[in-house]
Write an enzyme that holds these catalytic residues in place. Structure first.
Site, short mmCIF file in Angstrom:
data_model
loop_
_atom_site.label_atom_id
_atom_site.label_comp_id
_atom_site.label_asym_id
_atom_site.label_seq_id
_atom_site.Cartn_x
_atom_site.Cartn_y
_atom_site.Cartn_z
N LYS A 116 0.53 -3.86 45.08
CA LYS A 116 1.63 -3.11 45.75
C LYS A 116 0.84 -2.89 47.61
O LYS A 116 1.27 -3.69 48.73
CB LYS A 116 2.23 -1.97 45.75
CG LYS A 116 3.22 -1.86 44.55
CD LYS A 116 4.06 -1.03 44.03
CE LYS A 116 4.73 -0.85 43.37
NZ LYS A 116 4.63 -1.16 41.65
N GLU A 200 2.72 5.89 51.21
CA GLU A 200 3.86 5.38 52.17
C GLU A 200 4.52 6.04 52.59
O GLU A 200 5.11 7.63 51.92
CB GLU A 200 4.21 4.22 52.16
CG GLU A 200 5.38 4.55 50.66
CD GLU A 200 5.60 2.65 50.88
OE1 GLU A 200 6.98 2.84 50.30
OE2 GLU A 200 4.98 2.15 50.70
N ARG A 292 8.02 -12.53 39.33
CA ARG A 292 8.55 -12.33 38.40
C ARG A 292 10.44 -12.05 38.43
O ARG A 292 10.91 -12.00 39.53
CB ARG A 292 8.29 -11.08 36.76
CG ARG A 292 8.67 -10.10 37.55
CD ARG A 292 8.14 -8.79 36.82
NE ARG A 292 8.78 -7.40 37.27
CZ ARG A 292 9.46 -6.81 37.73
NH1 ARG A 292 10.72 -6.99 36.98
NH2 ARG A 292 9.63 -5.91 37.75
#
Length: 668
Positions: A116, A200, A292
């Protein structure tokens, strides 16, 4: 196209991939752990190979064993499904090195997006909006705490590798940060094998909207519109739908363009999902890319009319995308919910056990059921407790919600507890019906969805009693038919007594309320005492399949009813009501020993951390142990202040449900 395909997964997604492969004439190979030897995906595949022990680390996460199974079986391709190794670049690379096609993006592309942190940096460089945060490699707790202070509170700690809501914590102060970081890293390491995290800024009350993208190896990349996944509980998606009730056509176009830009930046091939969070004002920010197929992909399939697994296989075989961007259609509205073995009234604690009864709606043009279990299968402690996905489609959102309510009403699960009643309340909740839900709504207002049910009411009680009596009478008639004297009045057991109308005592329990009902009559005509101040008159009760019709005090009603050995459930348009059927003379006794001196395992699982020691003085609510079960972490806390007497478990040990793990010294 490939002649043979191995599916490196289990359960519902393995069954779903097998169905498409079979339609395309591709032979299928399943893999299974010791716990899954009799699982449905094993029975559905043309052949199946064992890959290790029951824990994921010993089986479905063993890339070497899976590649070897593919090589020995002669499979020309491997489909990873979702979860497990589906976003593991090393696994994809090992498959490619073995000369086998990987049904997904290249290992090189996956490495750019598998983290990520790396994906966020890459998107920022490509001009895609991102949330301010920290994605660096320095993972020392003090360094992360400094970065957290720079970003500001509240913020989110997220596992850099993985998804599905695992390894995520919201932190609102510096004091909460280090304990949350430790728990997040431990959960990430257990679920994904890597404990790196990123930080974040936490966007308050956002929508979660994701764009399905697809690319081929010839440079073509398109998007298949959005799915909204804002109905979440602890970052686990609860309801997914397409199209989003929030997006305007202009915002939809901007987000689609941003998603394609993100995919082009890394030459993406095969199925992927670009996930965004959208603030109340409509500003959107890149969140992550899933390399995916998503669990909620059927929602996109229902509104586009496409088979995304077929697209995956064709792209992996070197074909071009079947459609151009302008050819993608979006018709009607689709919604998906997931049926889980879990107990919403106990904090959604995962459940396990044998599915003694499993009834799911009949598939149709409007209703799709993707399941990996059937009645009689066992939900184990080792894997995600999902039972099935229920997907509905209709012309618009109100019609789709009506379809979903009807489909849920047709579901029945006996054995482990389930979330069916919760889902039924959810899809009637005003925030959901009006399309105003944000990602944190359920965590803020779960009590509104899980509000205590109203008293059952006379009609529902009468229906439950009538269904039970009809069920018992039918069983007695079957027993009489099989007896040596089928016409004997003694074998019929219809409640008749010489000289008076016989009465039968029914004891039903609902949410701890015990109802003693005295019923007289037979054959669908009954007099019921104990349901209210006045006796109820039941006439013309008929139970055909799960359809119950009856008259209560002269007024006719139609309900669904499901009866088994230990329960009866009635369902009207407002929702379901389940009663436990108790032996007529069983009385519930309280726990004489109390329970405040013991801490027991709430379910079977593995102890991952022990913080209690004999003789230690603990405060109420203090962490004593941490367990891992069904891919989630459970913290067991002291029920009161006191002194630890015994610790009966150690880290790494598997324990059974209700096993006493810690005891406290008795209070004076």
């Amino acid at each position: 196209m490939f002649d043979k395909l191995l599916i490196a997964n289990r359960g519902e997604i393995a069954c779903r991939v097998i169905r498409t492969a079979r339609r395309l004439g591709i032979a299928t190979v399943a893999v299974f752990s010791e716990a899954d030897a009799d699982a449905q995906h094993v029975r559905l595949a043309d052949e199946a190979w064992p890959v290790g022990g029951p824990r994921p680390q010993d089986s479905y996460l063993r890339g070497d064993a899976i590649v070897e199974a593919a090589r020995r079986s002669g499979a020309g391709a491997i489909h990873p499904g979702y979860g497990f190794l589906s976003e593991n670049a090393d696994f994809a690379e090992a498959i490619e090195a073995a000369g086998i096609a990987f049904v997904g993006p290249s290992a090189a592309s996956m490495r750019k997006m598998g983290s990520k942190a790396g994906a966020k940096e890459l998107m920022q460089a490509a001009g895609v909006p991102v949330v301010p945060g920290y994605t660096g490699t320095e993972q020392a707790p003090d360094a992360l705490l400094r970065e957290a202070g720079r970003i500001g509170w509240p913020l989110m700690i997220k596992a850099a590798h993985g998804g599905g809501g695992k390894g995520m914590r919201v932190v609102r102060s510096a004091e909460q940060f280090l304990p949350a970081l430790e728990s997040c890293q431990r959960e990430a390491g257990s679920a994904f094998g890597r404990d790196r995290v990123l930080l974040e800024r936490y966007i308050e009350r956002p929508r979660h909207i994701e764009i399905q993208v697809f690319g081929d190896r010839h440079g073509n990349i398109i998007h298949l519109n959005e799915r909204e996944c804002s109905a979440q509980r602890r970052y686990q998606k609860v309801l997914e739908e397409s199209p989003s009730p929030f997006l305007t056509p202009q915002l939809r176009a901007r987000m689609g363009e941003a998603a394609v830009l993100a995919a082009r930046a890394i030459d993406y091939a095969n199925a992927g999902t670009v996930e965004f969070i959208v603030d109340p004002g409509g500003e959107f920010y890149f969140m992550e890319i899933n390399t995916r197929l998503q669990v909620e992909h059927p929602v996109t399939e229902m509104v586009t009319g496409l088979d995304l697994v077929e697209w995956q296989l064709r792209v992996a075989a070197g074909e071009t995308l079947p459609l151009a961007q302008d050819d993608v259609r979006q018709q009607g509205h689709a919604i998906e919910v997931r049926l889980y073995a879990e107990d919403p009234d106990a904090g959604f604690l995962p459940a396990s056990g044998r599915l003694q009864r499993l009834r799911l709606p009949q598939p149709s043009a409007h209703v799709r059921v993707d399941a990996g279990v059937v009645e009689g299968d066992t939900v184990t402690i080792f894997y995600d407790p999902m039972i099935a996905k229920l997907i509905v489609h209709d012309l618009d959102r109100p019609r789709a919600l009506a379809r979903l309510r009807e489909a849920l009403a047709g579901c029945a699960i006996a054995g482990p507890k389930s979330n069916i009643a919760f889902l039924e309340r959810l899809v009637r909740h005003p925030e959901v019906v009006e399309g105003r839900i944000d990602t944190g709504y359920l965590d803020r207002h779960l009590d509104r969805v899980l509000a205590p049910p109203a008293p059952p009411g006379e009609v529902r009680v009468a229906a439950a009693a009538a269904a039970t009596l009809l069920h018992e009478e039918a069983r007695a008639r079957r027993g009489a038919a099989a007896s040596p004297e089928p016409d004997s009045p003694w074998a019929i057991a219809d409640g008749w007594r010489l000289g008076h109308a016989g009465e039968r005592l029914l004891v039903l329990q609902q949410d701890g309320r015990r109802l003693e009902l005295h019923a007289s009559g037979t054959g669908g005509d009954y007099r019921l005492r104990g349901a209210g101040t006045e006796p109820l008159r039941i006439e013309g009760a008929r139970l055909r399949g799960e359809s119950l019709s009856l008259r209560v005090d002269g007024r006719s009603h139609l309900l669904r009813a499901q009866v088994d050995g230990g329960s009866v459930t009635v369902h009207d348009r407002a929702g379901r009501l389940a009663f436990e059927r108790l032996p007529a003379f069983r009385f519930e006794a309280g726990d004489a020993a109390g329970g405040s001196d013991r801490v027991a395992a709430p379910m079977p699982g593995r102890v991952v951390l022990v913080e209690a020691t004999p003789g230690a003085v603990v405060a109420e609510g203090q962490t004593l142990l941490v367990m891992e079960a069904m891919k989630m972490e459970l913290t067991l806390r002291a029920p009161r202040a006191g002194t630890v007497a015994e610790v009966r478990a150690s880290a790494g040990e598997f324990v059974e449900g209700d096993a006493v793990l810690v005891t406290l010294e008795p209070e004076d």
